[in-house]
Design an enzyme around this catalytic site. Structure first.
Site, PDB file in Angstrom:
ATOM      1  N   ILE A  25       0.850  -1.204   0.000  1.00  0.00           N
ATOM      2  CA  ILE A  25       0.000   0.000   0.000  1.00  0.00           C
ATOM      3  C   ILE A  25       0.878   1.244   0.000  1.00  0.00           C
ATOM      4  O   ILE A  25       0.626   2.214  -0.725  1.00  0.00           O
ATOM      5  CB  ILE A  25      -0.914   0.036   1.247  1.00  0.00           C
ATOM      6  CG1 ILE A  25      -1.881  -1.137   1.249  1.00  0.00           C
ATOM      7  CG2 ILE A  25      -1.678   1.361   1.327  1.00  0.00           C
ATOM      8  CD1 ILE A  25      -2.593  -1.365   2.576  1.00  0.00           C
TER       9      ILE A  25
ATOM     10  N   ASP B  18     -14.205   0.503   1.770  1.00  0.00           N
ATOM     11  CA  ASP B  18     -15.540  -0.104   1.766  1.00  0.00           C
ATOM     12  C   ASP B  18     -16.523   0.768   0.971  1.00  0.00           C
ATOM     13  O   ASP B  18     -17.396   0.265   0.256  1.00  0.00           O
ATOM     14  CB  ASP B  18     -16.041  -0.283   3.215  1.00  0.00           C
ATOM     15  CG  ASP B  18     -15.071  -1.122   4.031  1.00  0.00           C
ATOM     16  OD1 ASP B  18     -14.570  -2.118   3.489  1.00  0.00           O
ATOM     17  OD2 ASP B  18     -14.800  -0.761   5.187  1.00  0.00           O
TER      18      ASP B  18
ATOM     19  N   HIS C 143     -14.506  -2.097  10.054  1.00  0.00           N
ATOM     20  CA  HIS C 143     -13.863  -2.564   8.828  1.00  0.00           C
ATOM     21  C   HIS C 143     -13.431  -4.020   8.950  1.00  0.00           C
ATOM     22  O   HIS C 143     -12.243  -4.319   9.030  1.00  0.00           O
ATOM     23  CB  HIS C 143     -12.663  -1.668   8.468  1.00  0.00           C
ATOM     24  CG  HIS C 143     -11.933  -2.150   7.251  1.00  0.00           C
ATOM     25  ND1 HIS C 143     -12.487  -2.096   5.987  1.00  0.00           N
ATOM     26  CD2 HIS C 143     -10.732  -2.751   7.084  1.00  0.00           C
ATOM     27  CE1 HIS C 143     -11.645  -2.623   5.108  1.00  0.00           C
ATOM     28  NE2 HIS C 143     -10.567  -3.037   5.760  1.00  0.00           N
TER      29      HIS C 143
END
Ligand SMILES: NC(=O)c1ccc[n+]([C@@H]2O[C@H](COP(=O)([O-])OP(=O)(O)OC[C@H]3O[C@@H](n4cnc5c(N)ncnc54)[C@H](O)[C@@H]3O)[C@@H](O)[C@H]2O)c1
Ligand SMILES: O=C(O)C[C@H](O)C(=O)O
Length: 336
Positions: A31, A169, A196
């Site tokens: 990431i 999401d 989450h």
């Protein structure tokens, strides 16, 4: 009307020239690298500080050749390197930690990631106690409470400055709906509340343009377990990185827009929230208006239908346990 909009444009372009340091902890990871790239391309960022236990100077050198105005530096993996990366940061994004492999839940990451996040939170509390902290490392439902406990212990906790990043999401829900309806995802804003992971992720389609989708079990499952889809497809090589980088960059951009004077910037995000505190649940993701001080206003969940109420009930049960797990960890393992 025209004059007013011109004044507003001038005000934004002036504030966009503000000096804004953003740091990424875990910047050399799956990431971290694309997230840092997107931040290097963001004109609102004037200084980008990259930290990782390995590889940050290389990522920094690479990004520093991109011809945008911001400066970039990758810091050495030492305590002083971390402190220097953090000092003066307005936003700290934390994607440090291990990702899932097939068959794992996010909670299975707790044992490794809890101490990583705890130690990074300590460094933030010391070097940039007033920064907005955006936690990406999983399990977010537990790592966010870990950060808050550490900041409380250090006497610098500001609940308006701590965010669990649940933007992915929202991004997924928007894209999945647009695929079903054949629409442009930019026109599909789906509120996702709760937390989450798995059943704590609660999409509220009844509040969207397509309220009938709240009965679409397959779609609800896809939003709740979208992360598993990527983990399975990557087949042992990790979890969502590129879509997460986009989602993290969007959340950072929203905070910067709000900090630089734009009104009405709203993102669903996991924050210290009054909504379910009476049930012992201190953190909850709902729509949050952002401002120069971080959290400006927390919106209630609003009207939902019967199906969503059942999803929310299940969410709250798990969320409470996940949050407590984070708090208990810091109590039992305060670290050095
Ligand atoms: N919030 C979300 O929606 C979301 C989405 C995707 C992934 N994640 C989570 O983000 C985390 C990172 O995922 P990834 O795919 O980038 O993993 P990765 O393994 O590719 O990268 C993680 C990076 O963190 C670094 N790191 C480890 N310990 C560190 C420390 N103490 N200080 C600084 N850096 C450290 C590693 O060296 C590595 O470069 C995982 O926990 C994953 O589950 C969250
Ligand atoms: O699924 C994961 O483990 C990573 C992330 O939380 C996601 O939603 O993609």
């Amino acid at each position: 009307m025209f004059a007013a909009s011109r004044i507003q444009t001038r005000a934004f372009s002036a504030s966009a020239r503000q000096l804004t340091k953003v740091s990424v902890l875990g910047a050399a990871g799956g990431i971290g690298q694309p997230l840092s790239l997107l931040l290097k391309l963001n004109p609102r960022v004037s200084e980008l500080a990259l930290y990782d236990i390995r590889g940050a100077p290389g990522v920094g050198a690479d990004l520093s050749h991109i011809n945008t105005k911001s400066t970039v530096k990758g810091y050495e993996p030492t305590a002083s390197g971390l402190a220097d990366a953090l000092k003066g940061s307005e936003i700290v994004l934390i994607p440090a930690g291990v990702p899932r492999k097939p068959g794992m839940t996010r909670d299975d990451l707790f044992n490794t990631n809890a101490s990583i996040v705890r130690d990074l939170a300590k460094a933030c509390a010391e070097s940039c106690p007033e920064a907005n902290i955006l936690v990406i490392s999983n399990p977010v439902n537990s790592t966010v409470p870990i950060v808050s406990e550490i900041f409380k212990k250090a006497g610098v906790y500001n609940p308006k400055r701590l965010f669990g990043v649940t933007t992915l999401d929202v991004v997924r829900a928007s894209r999945f709906v647009s695929e079903i309806k054949g629409t442009d995802p930019k026109d599909e804003n789906i509120t996702v509340v709760g937390g989450h992971s798995g059943v704590t992720i609660v999409p509220l389609f009844s509040q969207s343009k397509h309220p009938e989708l709240s009965k679409n079990e397959q779609l609800i499952h896809r939003v709740q377990f979208g992360g598993d889809e990527v983990v399975k497809a990557k087949d042992g090589a990790g979890s969502a990185t590129l879509s997460m980088a986009m989602a993290g960059a969007r959340m950072a951009e929203s905070l910067l827009r709000a900090a630089q004077g734009e009104k009405g910037v709203i993102e669903p995000t996991f924050v210290d929230s009054p909504l379910y505190k009476d049930q012992g649940i201190d953190f909850f993701a709902s729509k949050v208006e952002l401002g120069p001080n971080g959290v400006e206003k927390i919106y209630p969940v609003g009207p939902i239908d019967e199906v969503e109420q059942k999803l929310l009930d299940a969410c709250l049960v798990d969320l409470k346990k996940n949050i407590q797990k984070g708090k208990d960890f810091v109590a039992a393992n305060p670290g050095k």
